[in-house]
Write an enzyme that holds these catalytic residues in place. Sequence first.
Site, PDB file in Angstrom:
ATOM      1  N   ASP A  94      19.979 -40.225  74.684  1.00 17.31           N
ATOM      2  CA  ASP A  94      19.484 -38.958  74.166  1.00 17.31           C
ATOM      3  C   ASP A  94      20.338 -37.858  74.804  1.00 17.31           C
ATOM      4  O   ASP A  94      21.022 -38.050  75.799  1.00 17.31           O
ATOM      5  CB  ASP A  94      17.989 -38.792  74.451  1.00 17.31           C
ATOM      6  CG  ASP A  94      17.347 -37.764  73.523  1.00 17.31           C
ATOM      7  OD1 ASP A  94      16.122 -37.742  73.427  1.00 17.31           O
ATOM      8  OD2 ASP A  94      18.094 -36.982  72.895  1.00 17.31           O
TER       9      ASP A  94
HETATM   10  C1  GLC Z   1      16.976 -34.171  71.266  1.00 13.98           C
HETATM   11  C2  GLC Z   1      15.834 -35.144  71.070  1.00 13.98           C
HETATM   12  C3  GLC Z   1      16.177 -36.333  70.220  1.00 13.98           C
HETATM   13  C4  GLC Z   1      17.173 -35.917  69.164  1.00 13.98           C
HETATM   14  C5  GLC Z   1      18.475 -35.562  69.879  1.00 13.98           C
HETATM   15  C6  GLC Z   1      19.542 -35.072  68.908  1.00 13.98           C
HETATM   16  O1  GLC Z   1      17.006 -33.751  72.596  1.00 13.98           O
HETATM   17  O2  GLC Z   1      15.204 -35.628  72.239  1.00 13.98           O
HETATM   18  O3  GLC Z   1      14.955 -36.832  69.648  1.00 13.98           O
HETATM   19  O4  GLC Z   1      17.400 -36.971  68.247  1.00 13.98           O
HETATM   20  O5  GLC Z   1      18.276 -34.601  70.904  1.00 13.98           O
HETATM   21  O6  GLC Z   1      19.133 -33.912  68.301  1.00 13.98           O
END
Ligand code: GLC
Length: 746
Positions: free
Chosen positions: A285
Amino acid sequence: MTRIVVTLSWVLVFTLFSTQIFGQTNNVYLRADSLLKWMTLKEKVGQLNQYNDDWDATGPVTVDPNKAEQVQNGEVGSLLNCVTVQRTRKWQSIAMQSRLKIPLLFGQDVIHGYKTTFPIPLGESCSWDLDAIGRSERVAATEASAAGVHWTFAPMVDITRDPRWGRVMEGSGEDPYLGSLIAAARVKGFQGEHLGETNALMACAKHFAAYGAAVGGRDYNSVDMSGRLLREVYLPPFKAAVDAGVATLMTSFNDINGVPSTGNKELLTQILRKEWGFTGFVVSDWGSVGEMVNHGNVASDYEAALSAINAGCDMDMESRCYRNHLEKLVMEGLVSSAAVDEAVRRILVKKFELGLFEDPYRFCNEERERKALNNPEHTAMAREMARKSIVLLKNENHLLPLSPTLKNIAVIGPMVMAVNQNKGFWDVNVPGVDSNLIVTWWEGISARVSRETRLHYALGCGFDGESRKGFGEALAIAQQADVVLFTMGERRDMSGEARSRSNIGIPGVQEELLELLLKTGKPVVVLISAGRPLVFNYTADHAPAILYTWWLGSEAGNAIADVLFGDYNPSAKLTMTFPRSVGQIPIYYSHFNTGRPAQNDSDRFYRSAYTDLSIHPKYEFGYGLSYTTFRYGNLEINRKQFQKGDVVVVKVTVSNTGSFDGEEIVQLYIRDLVGSISRPVSELKDFAKVSLKKGESKTITFNLDAAKLSFFDQNAKPVLEPGHFAVMVGASSADIRLQDRIELMK
Ligand code: GLC
């Protein structure tokens, strides 16, 4: 000059070779292995590197002015938040200037729709309609893939039992059985028949793992739980996603018992790959590789990169730890080149599967994009999903459905004219994708009532804030109305990522206005829009009719009107428990009995609860009303004693005893009465959503496979123990209509 000649001849050799090799086999693994042989270590590390395009940011931004140059040099494998044919084509053309012309992957949070917005996933989960949920993801995939997107960072499959956590809106609630079925339905919906179709979207089960169990419901917080609980409650939806063929997983920000998921080898390699056989790739993430320094598990980005790649995290979203340190780690022998090759291979395999090497622009078709983003079938699906997501919580004296020929209807509150509020937190809102084509509540209701009906609008008050200046106007139109529709709830940015709330009451002065509206003596229908279970005891106890509408997306107004005026009889049932107070959290239906189980609110010494609060939630898991009523009868069980490997057939007859056609979600729960460890008082093991015309009866058959009665023991190993089980059939986890016992023999 020599350098140019060498490079040109090299390109010629590689082109000939790749045409020969890549053209000769459809085996994506062979093709990936062949390509790997040509790649430098820098190019390999490039494939593990994912950057955010600068169009939108869904995490802390790192200013990086030379992304294009890095893409051109083959140092980037994927971009996120980059959508539309035009923009993805631009970036892909830069990648095609790199030495090996390895195409980029474009990833996007297509959480509940791309241009056509569907209800938030927690709302959709209340439909318990796996087919409809799958079809809504099919629409999202069709639109997003037509807009150049290869990969969605969805489904979010985190089990959630704490509504203080803002991200409950993205999931499917508290139950691992239902959550697993929905996870699989979403994966299959996104990925379609198979990856490689231009309307298929790689799915990404997230956030691996147990992100929904953050202490205190505070986003990004620690998770502390036994391996048993992890496997029994929080991992099953991920396993279901893997079994459904999910292409990727995303790690979670949290640690589990002190080990951040992004560097958790037990999770990412032992369980995910060795036990479950997952063959796709894992992306971190946003920034979570580098965040291991904050967690205090590593001392530097260098160590973070070492920990993450060796744990099994293949791609680094936005932290730049892999980009800045992986080459050195390999050169210093701390990371094997085989580990890097394996991570790169997993990513290349997906790029081959998507057909991007044959045609890097195959998802960049303007005509397909135009058609996909203007398809009336998509809005029809959004309307179907929206009305199936609305939960009828209360309907005293059958106030609902309303007659569309009422003379005067007052429509009051902050949702009535709202547009973007209907899209929830994770909407795709970029230039060129007009996801703001929303049917407002006012438009939907106006389109449905008769020409003789006069609608009166007043804002009344905002979602939050102390302003009461709109009260007078609201009360004035209420006084002259036959019925009052009052919308209340959260603003859409009050739920979602980094939106945990310590107070989950109705914000602002909305309930104050409701009290005044009720004092007019007019019948008031309350419609609550939110991304989570809220606490609204005054409303629940005093309003005669309540609909919980979540955030319903593009067709919100039409779906609201369909339910209000009876064109659709609400059938949704809650997939998260609604607490009476934030102090009651965590509260969920599948709890242990404890040594002093409270049976009712008067049990003084038998109360695993509070002296100042009922032991019961405000609304339980599986609760939801209909405009009609259903009777359950004739419980039949084909065998009261059974062996491992047997299937116990449970039958029940459900009758529609009311005056509306409707659908009922019939739920089958079990309770293992004695186990080597305590077992929950109830566990959902099957359900059926059945349509019944008024007066009609149907027999529902559940095939209860003995394997469904297994659980994880103290050592987190699956066991199936002989003994007695209660079999319960009901309209909710607390509304058990019929029950009996069965016995698994030694
Ligand atoms: C965010 C979220 C995740 C998302 C990613 C890309 O921080 O935690 O769910 O898919 O970044 O946007």
